[in-house]
Scaffold this active site. Structure first.
Site, PDB file in Angstrom:
ATOM      1  CE  LYS A 133      -4.441  -1.400   1.994  1.00 16.61           C
ATOM      2  NZ  LYS A 133      -4.159  -1.930   3.370  1.00 16.61           N
ATOM      3  CG  HIS A 136      -2.707   6.846   2.701  1.00 19.20           C
ATOM      4  ND1 HIS A 136      -3.562   7.589   3.776  1.00 19.20           N
ATOM      5  CD2 HIS A 136      -2.897   5.632   2.694  1.00 19.20           C
ATOM      6  CE1 HIS A 136      -4.268   6.390   4.252  1.00 19.20           C
ATOM      7  NE2 HIS A 136      -3.650   5.245   3.960  1.00 19.20           N
ATOM      8  CG  HIS A 139       0.501   4.870   7.851  1.00 23.58           C
ATOM      9  ND1 HIS A 139      -0.629   4.352   6.781  1.00 23.58           N
ATOM     10  CD2 HIS A 139       0.378   4.097   8.769  1.00 23.58           C
ATOM     11  CE1 HIS A 139      -1.147   3.159   7.090  1.00 23.58           C
ATOM     12  NE2 HIS A 139      -0.519   2.840   8.260  1.00 23.58           N
TER      13      HIS A 139
HETATM   14  N1  ARG Z   1      -0.575  -1.660  10.298  1.00 20.66           N
HETATM   15  C1  ARG Z   1      -1.630  -1.365  11.008  1.00 20.66           C
HETATM   16  C2  ARG Z   1      -2.202  -0.308  10.387  1.00 20.66           C
HETATM   17  O1  ARG Z   1      -1.935   0.298   9.322  1.00 20.66           O
HETATM   18  C3  ARG Z   1      -0.803  -0.429  12.462  1.00 20.66           C
HETATM   19  C4  ARG Z   1      -0.219  -1.458  13.257  1.00 20.66           C
HETATM   20  C5  ARG Z   1      -0.038  -0.720  14.534  1.00 20.66           C
HETATM   21  N2  ARG Z   1       0.711  -1.523  15.397  1.00 20.66           N
HETATM   22  C6  ARG Z   1       0.216  -2.661  15.886  1.00 20.66           C
HETATM   23  N3  ARG Z   1       1.213  -3.354  16.609  1.00 20.66           N
HETATM   24  N4  ARG Z   1      -0.905  -3.201  15.881  1.00 20.66           N
HETATM   25  O2  ARG Z   1      -3.537   0.022  10.535  1.00 20.66           O
END
Ligand code: ARG
Length: 572
Positions: A133, A136, A139
């Protein structure tokens, strides 16, 4: 000992002299916390509200204030007067100036740093992007809040571990391989990067609407990844490489880095023992074919651990990751900088850890934040209405360059400065409000050199640098601190003196915006001072004091900007 601590200690002393028998009095530390800065400097430099003392002293606050002011005597404080239950302190301005300037000189470039975190470790899970992805604007906050908190904790002496918990596991990757095998080509993906992967994913869903058997093929490819099939793994790790290469450009622009990229897939072979542990501890129950941890006692839906089809999920990996991090880093705190939408997820995960008997579950904190919209429009990936961070940052740099060309045609290295200013403008906007508030990103505000913005603070810093370049001839004179007793200098000094408290508060509340606020206030106070006073004129000893104050403002602004991840150019 700083002036607030001293006032608090002296107040405590004064109280116990006047009321030697009193019980249940607040400690000197608590008194320090109660000391306030009156909004109007005419009410004093600090004010102590006596209300908290009314009960232990069995006396009305105004009476307490009067008695304490009457008994008060100390050189740091020029005068103290009782007003409506407050003790209003007016400092000896020259002493105050001398003290702060001496503290700053002793601290060098580490004013406000400390070793309170020595021997303690903080893990920070931030940015945590998803494979295949594009990076964007959604984040941006996790990336910058996390990065800033890491710097803040570093500055306070903690050992920090920055973790990019990559989203690199899930059935979507099987679909993506399937799409790639059917319609993709190596050159196209190599050339198009993550955008090409996103396009393949969209194509998969379009085609699957017509031909549902594709879903099975996608699942089969994911199964191959799980089973360690060579081809599937090779393609998958290539996708990952592509994503990280694209992301690295953004991280590079933002000056952000990580100590670990252990993401979801890292935990795949580590989940089994955790699931077994849940089972052994009697926490797993079956529900409609799935295995869950019941959380009805806590008024939460059950935490799903294993789906009906036997697959683990996001939460299973987060449980495993938390345990792994505790075993590996022995953290004193583990911060998860993730949008508020995942609030329930983290409450469930932390509660399950607690039920497993891990007392450190209480040290896991979800640092949540609001949404970013762009020029008033809400963003949603699904509708294709997203703003890619790389584009946003490049645009910010271009716009900054345009403004700089116009404002400072003679500046050398305009491109480099525009990079610092443009990116600083984006970061400042992101960290300018309480993190839980939604943010609307607007160009005119972000790049307003006169308003509350990154460029404004950077410009003030450059202005300090410019004054100091012209001031070199004065460096011989010993400063006469009585030159800093005017209202503008004192206002600036007061803000500077509070900066170390701001850093600590920002760490306690996980709130970088407190630092953004403080550097903005300091920049405004400096500019006010700059317009009202001629720094380089007059007696050398007086000029030396004003130059020292300018240098103090420069250093504190620079440190503050650094703590929120913004660079401080010396010329603009
Ligand atoms: N990759 C996830 C997202 O973009 C966030 C992960 C956050 N960290 C975790 N340990 N769950 O929504």
């Amino acid at each position: 000992m700083d002036i607030m601590t001293r006032i608090a200690a002296l107040t405590a002393e004064c109280i116990s002299t006047l009321w030697p028998e009193a019980q249940g009095l607040p400690s000197a530390e608590e008194l320090r916390g109660l000391l306030a800065v009156p909004p109007d400097p005419a009410m004093g430099d600090y004010a102590f509200p006596c209300f908290r003392l009314a009960r232990p002293l069995r006396t009305a606050p105004p009476k307490i204030a009067e008695a304490l002011c009457e008994a008060w005597s100390h050189g740091d404080v020029a005068s103290v007067s009782p007003v409506n239950g407050y003790m209003n302190f007016f400092l000896n301005r020259e002493n105050f100036a001398r003290e702060i300037m001496e503290t700053l000189a002793a601290a060098g470039d580490r004013f406000g740093s400390s070793d309170e975190g020595k021997g303690k470790t903080v893990c920070l899970d931030y940015s945590s992007i998803n494979i295949a992805k594009r990076f964007h604007i959604g984040h941006l906050s996790t990336t910058m809040i996390g990065h800033s908190l890491k710097r803040i904790y570093d500055y306070l002496g903690y050992t920090t571990v920055g973790i990019n918990h990559l989203g690199d596991w899930g059935t979507q990757f099987g679909k993506m391989i399937c799409a790639y095998k059917k319609w993709g080509s190596e050159e196209e993906v190599a050339r198009g990067g993550v955008a090409a992967l996103e396009a393949l994913y969209v194509r998969f869903h379009e085609e699957a609407e017509k031909d549902p058997s594709l879903e099975d093929e996608g699942r089969a490819w994911f199964k191959k990844i799980e089973d360690g099939d060579e081809e599937a793994l090779a393609i998958f790790s290539w996708f990952k490489e592509i994503t990280l290469k694209d992301a690295a450009r953004v991280y590079d622009m933002l000056g952000v880095s990580f100590d670990s990229y252990a993401g979801e897939s890292f935990y795949i072979d580590k989940m089994e023992p955790v699931i077994q542990e849940l089972r052994d501890k009697g926490l797993l129950t079956q529900s409609e074919g799935a295995w869950v941890v019941d959380l009805s006692e806590d008024d939460m839906p059950p935490c799903l651990i294993i789906k009906k089809d036997g697959a683990t999920i996001y939460a299973t990996r987060d449980l495993t990751a938390a345990i792994y991090r505790q075993n590996t880093y022995h953290f004193d705190r583990c911060l998860y900088v993730v949008a508020y939408q995942q609030d329930l997820h983290f409450r469930q995960v932390f509660r399950v850890l607690e039920k497993m008997g891990y007392s450190w579950a209480k040290d896991c904190v979800h640092v949540s934040f609001g949404m970013v919209s762009f020029e008033g429009a809400a963003l949603s990936t699904r509708k294709g209405n997203t703003v890619h961070l790389e584009d946003l940052l490049s645009q910010a740099v271009d716009k900054a360059l345009e403004i700089i060309r116009e404002k400072s045609p003679d500046l050398e290295d305009k491109e480099a400065v525009a990079r610092q200013v443009g990116i600083g403008a984006v970061i400042y906007t992101d960290l300018s409000n309480n993190r839980i508030k939604d943010i609307d990103f607007r160009w005119d505000r972000a790049l307003n050199f006169d308003g509350e913005s990154g460029p404004y603070v950077q410009y003030t810093h450059a202005r300090c640098c410019s004054v100091l370049r012209k001031a070199q001839d004065f460096s011989a004179a010993a400063p006469d601190w009585s030159a800093l007793t005017d209202d503008e200098a004192q206002a600036l000094l007061r803000l500077i003196s509070r900066f170390p408290d701001v850093i600590r508060d920002a760490a306690d509340k996980y709130e970088p915006s407190m630092i953004t606020r403080a550097v903005t206030d300091i920049a405004q106070a400096f500019n006010k001072y700059y317009y009202e006073h001629r720094i380089l004129d007059g007696e050398p000893a007086q000029a030396a004091a004003r130059i020292a104050l300018t240098d103090a403002a420069r250093r504190v602004i620079r440190t503050g900007l650094w703590l929120i991840g913004i660079e401080a150019p010396e010329r603009m």
